[in-house]
Write a protein that holds these residues in place. Sequence first.
Motif, PDB file in Angstrom:
ATOM      1  N   GLU A   1       0.846  -1.061   0.011  1.00 11.70           N
ATOM      2  CA  GLU A   1      -0.041   0.195  -0.037  1.00 11.70           C
ATOM      3  C   GLU A   1       1.017   1.417  -0.005  1.00 11.70           C
ATOM      4  N   LYS A   2       1.892   1.228   0.694  1.00 10.26           N
ATOM      5  CA  LYS A   2       2.997   2.358   0.646  1.00 10.26           C
ATOM      6  C   LYS A   2       3.469   2.619  -1.018  1.00 10.26           C
ATOM      7  N   MET A   3       3.451   1.724  -1.763  1.00 11.53           N
ATOM      8  CA  MET A   3       4.058   1.837  -2.971  1.00 11.53           C
ATOM      9  C   MET A   3       3.018   2.984  -3.756  1.00 11.53           C
ATOM     10  N   THR A   4       3.776   3.533  -4.646  1.00 11.91           N
ATOM     11  CA  THR A   4       2.928   4.216  -5.845  1.00 11.91           C
ATOM     12  C   THR A   4       2.227   3.150  -6.972  1.00 11.91           C
ATOM     13  N   TRP A   5       1.427   3.440  -7.674  1.00 15.34           N
ATOM     14  CA  TRP A   5       0.819   2.656  -8.486  1.00 15.34           C
ATOM     15  C   TRP A   5       1.732   2.305  -9.661  1.00 15.34           C
ATOM     16  N   ASN A   6       2.728   3.208  -9.960  1.00 16.35           N
ATOM     17  CA  ASN A   6       3.921   2.879 -10.907  1.00 16.35           C
ATOM     18  C   ASN A   6       4.766   2.014 -10.532  1.00 16.35           C
ATOM     19  N   ALA A   7       5.159   2.218  -9.320  1.00 18.53           N
ATOM     20  CA  ALA A   7       6.180   1.312  -8.570  1.00 18.53           C
ATOM     21  C   ALA A   7       5.580  -0.108  -8.337  1.00 18.53           C
ATOM     22  N   HIS A   8       4.371  -0.287  -7.938  1.00 14.13           N
ATOM     23  CA  HIS A   8       3.600  -1.342  -7.806  1.00 14.13           C
ATOM     24  C   HIS A   8       3.307  -2.192  -9.210  1.00 14.13           C
ATOM     25  N   LEU A   9       3.288  -1.482 -10.394  1.00 19.38           N
ATOM     26  CA  LEU A   9       3.538  -2.159 -11.779  1.00 19.38           C
ATOM     27  C   LEU A   9       4.713  -2.490 -11.891  1.00 19.38           C
ATOM     28  N   VAL A  10       5.638  -2.027 -11.865  1.00 24.45           N
ATOM     29  CA  VAL A  10       7.039  -2.565 -11.957  1.00 24.45           C
ATOM     30  C   VAL A  10       7.529  -3.803 -11.254  1.00 24.45           C
ATOM     31  N   PHE A  11       7.076  -3.758  -9.755  1.00 25.28           N
ATOM     32  CA  PHE A  11       7.098  -4.959  -9.035  1.00 25.28           C
ATOM     33  C   PHE A  11       6.236  -6.282  -9.481  1.00 25.28           C
ATOM     34  N   ASN A  12       5.226  -5.883  -9.755  1.00 27.59           N
ATOM     35  CA  ASN A  12       4.433  -7.043 -10.657  1.00 27.59           C
ATOM     36  C   ASN A  12       5.002  -7.489 -11.861  1.00 27.59           C
ATOM     37  N   LEU A  13       5.519  -6.428 -12.588  1.00 26.68           N
ATOM     38  CA  LEU A  13       6.138  -7.198 -13.756  1.00 26.68           C
ATOM     39  C   LEU A  13       7.595  -7.841 -13.590  1.00 26.68           C
ATOM     40  N   ILE A  14       8.134  -7.712 -12.375  1.00 22.65           N
ATOM     41  CA  ILE A  14       9.392  -8.396 -12.160  1.00 22.65           C
ATOM     42  C   ILE A  14       8.877  -9.842 -11.623  1.00 22.65           C
ATOM     43  N   PHE A  15       8.088  -9.748 -10.888  1.00 21.49           N
ATOM     44  CA  PHE A  15       7.358 -10.990 -10.329  1.00 21.49           C
ATOM     45  C   PHE A  15       6.949 -12.046 -11.551  1.00 21.49           C
ATOM     46  N   MET A  16       6.122 -11.329 -12.559  1.00 22.05           N
ATOM     47  CA  MET A  16       5.734 -11.939 -13.694  1.00 22.05           C
ATOM     48  C   MET A  16       7.003 -12.642 -14.430  1.00 22.05           C
ATOM     49  N   ALA A  17       8.017 -11.957 -14.616  1.00 20.23           N
ATOM     50  CA  ALA A  17       9.176 -12.517 -15.346  1.00 20.23           C
ATOM     51  C   ALA A  17       9.909 -13.598 -14.426  1.00 20.23           C
ATOM     52  N   LEU A  18       9.961 -13.267 -13.238  1.00 23.72           N
ATOM     53  CA  LEU A  18      10.428 -14.368 -12.176  1.00 23.72           C
ATOM     54  C   LEU A  18       9.695 -15.583 -12.454  1.00 23.72           C
ATOM     55  N   GLY A  19       8.305 -15.416 -12.405  1.00 24.91           N
ATOM     56  CA  GLY A  19       7.503 -16.618 -12.497  1.00 24.91           C
ATOM     57  C   GLY A  19       7.603 -17.444 -13.924  1.00 24.91           C
ATOM     58  N   CYS A  20       7.799 -16.744 -15.032  1.00 29.51           N
ATOM     59  CA  CYS A  20       8.127 -17.401 -16.282  1.00 29.51           C
ATOM     60  C   CYS A  20       9.366 -18.090 -16.263  1.00 29.51           C
ATOM     61  N   LEU A  21      10.346 -17.525 -15.735  1.00 30.22           N
ATOM     62  CA  LEU A  21      11.820 -18.132 -15.581  1.00 30.22           C
ATOM     63  C   LEU A  21      11.728 -19.498 -14.901  1.00 30.22           C
ATOM     64  N   ALA A  22      10.988 -19.198 -13.873  1.00 26.59           N
ATOM     65  CA  ALA A  22      10.890 -20.618 -12.987  1.00 26.59           C
ATOM     66  C   ALA A  22       9.869 -21.550 -13.634  1.00 26.59           C
ATOM     67  N   PHE A  23       8.916 -21.224 -14.336  1.00 27.56           N
ATOM     68  CA  PHE A  23       7.981 -22.112 -14.920  1.00 27.56           C
ATOM     69  C   PHE A  23       8.671 -22.859 -16.318  1.00 27.56           C
ATOM     70  N   ILE A  24       9.701 -22.201 -16.943  1.00 25.95           N
ATOM     71  CA  ILE A  24      10.364 -22.739 -17.944  1.00 25.95           C
ATOM     72  C   ILE A  24      11.305 -23.677 -17.501  1.00 25.95           C
ATOM     73  N   ILE A  25      12.172 -23.413 -16.442  1.00 31.19           N
ATOM     74  CA  ILE A  25      13.270 -24.212 -15.938  1.00 31.19           C
ATOM     75  C   ILE A  25      12.459 -25.555 -15.238  1.00 31.19           C
ATOM     76  N   ASN A  26      11.420 -25.216 -14.575  1.00 29.80           N
ATOM     77  CA  ASN A  26      10.898 -26.620 -14.042  1.00 29.80           C
ATOM     78  C   ASN A  26      10.108 -27.418 -15.168  1.00 29.80           C
ATOM     79  N   TYR A  27       9.936 -26.827 -16.005  1.00 29.11           N
ATOM     80  CA  TYR A  27       9.291 -27.551 -17.053  1.00 29.11           C
ATOM     81  C   TYR A  27      10.195 -28.593 -17.768  1.00 29.11           C
ATOM     82  N   LYS A  28      11.492 -27.821 -18.061  1.00 28.15           N
ATOM     83  CA  LYS A  28      12.414 -28.328 -18.887  1.00 28.15           C
ATOM     84  C   LYS A  28      13.328 -29.451 -17.962  1.00 28.15           C
TER      85      LYS A  28
END
Length: 512
Positions: A114-141
């Motif tokens: 809640e202390k984050m700005t909306w723009n900072a929150h968006l960047v935070f979410n995008l980083i976690f999206m990228a990490l999730g994609c990386l983990a999903f690819i590694i775990n799958y292969k």
Amino acid sequence: MALTLNKELKIYIVEVICLLYVLLFVYAAVSKLLDFENFQVQLGQSPILSVYAMLLSWMVPLLELIIALLLIVPKLRNLGLFLAISLMTMFSVYIYVILYYSSFVPCSCGGVLEKMTWNAHLVFNLIFMALGCLAFIINYKSISDPSLIRIPIRPIKSIPINIILSTLSIIVLFFSSEDKMQHKNPFIRRYPQHPIMRERSTDLKFNSYYFAGYNNNRIYLGNYTDPLHVLSMDATLGERRTEKIIFDPKNIHFKMVKIIVRGSYFYLMDGSVPAVFKGKTINWKIDKEFKDLPFFTRAEPVDSAALVFRSNKGQKGEQIIGAYNEDRVPTTVYNSSFLQKQIDGIFDTDGQLVFSEKLNQVIYVYYYRNQYIVADRNAVVAYRGRTIDTISKAKIKVAYLEDRKERKMAAPPLLVNEHVVACENLLFVHSTIQGKFEDEKIWQQAYIIDVYDLKKKAYIMSFALYKIRDKKFRSFFVTASNLYAIMDDELIVYQLRDILKKEILSNRNKSF
């Protein structure tokens, strides 16, 4: 050996990313559940999710906990990562739509986030999206255990499909929610951040003042106990002037005089006489009397020779709206279908009549039901709109006395719309009915104003006028840049912020 280390490193990366997701989702879910009422209120004020707040307030934390559980269990991790990417995509798209496409930006929700700005929150979410994609690819292969639950499509195809479907789901929610808010509103208000800002106030000394009008950057106040004097101030409540109306009433027995300032003219009116006099603000001298007027209970001048009024000349003394024109031969035309009777035709049709100079239209707002009427200067109805509350029928009880010749309220009525102001294309309504997902404290501390766009025929937003000690809210007035409120003997000026100003300015370049 190198292959073993490489595999162990990949497993370690997946473990760390999954742990981060588990911490994030568990923390977010628990924060929401511990402050569930506040979370539900914040969802209810979202310009995208408000209609679905009841469902989503339970679904989101539950889904976060389920995904966290899937990520903990190795055999279910593929499915958990796939759902985590989907949820983070939805969160990211939601924030993007809020920032660039919604009518306002609501408050954040969720613990530290809640202390984050909306723009900072968006960047935070995008980083976690990228990490999730990386983990999903590694775990799958890298993990070939046949007992693992796998997504049937390979990562190179499943991730883009996941992101596209998740994005589309938020877009569908946005348009669906907006449609329901405007056409099937379940009484959910939208509170943007700080649409008005208090600037200053001044002591009027008496509580008998009311707003008479506004012209040339000056606000005019009439006084019920001293009707021939008009107090005026500049827009910032700085320079004060008292104007004396030059008028000899002769033998006219006035009961309730009201002054209206409209452009360079002022009008002195009393429907119980009945009488309407007109003069110019340049000298404050009465120079004209409207002839052959009917008795009226409310009236609004629409130009220097015409007005729209409400009278009790309907059947059985019921209220009726009419239009008067004094040009050459005075004429009066009534519209018997303007006001719609529900119970008695008097109390149930009671309301306020206001005029929008910019739209050249009159607006009538019922006191006891969720309806307003927009009409032209001849009292011909253009359309009937609804305020967002759910009181469609007046909740009043009428007692008849003396063979039904006299009537009065038999019980306190449920007041719905107390004060009304029109400013250009906007209608401001002081509502007394609490909506869904609204904190009881705000109703104890403030008066709620709902804003409607008369051109778009749509509800726009709501905001709070905070109370000043135990002073009563008597009336308010809105210009293109300021809102003025009278609370007993105090006059307060608020600056309209950009979110409100743009709703007015966006219509100025359009033809009326």
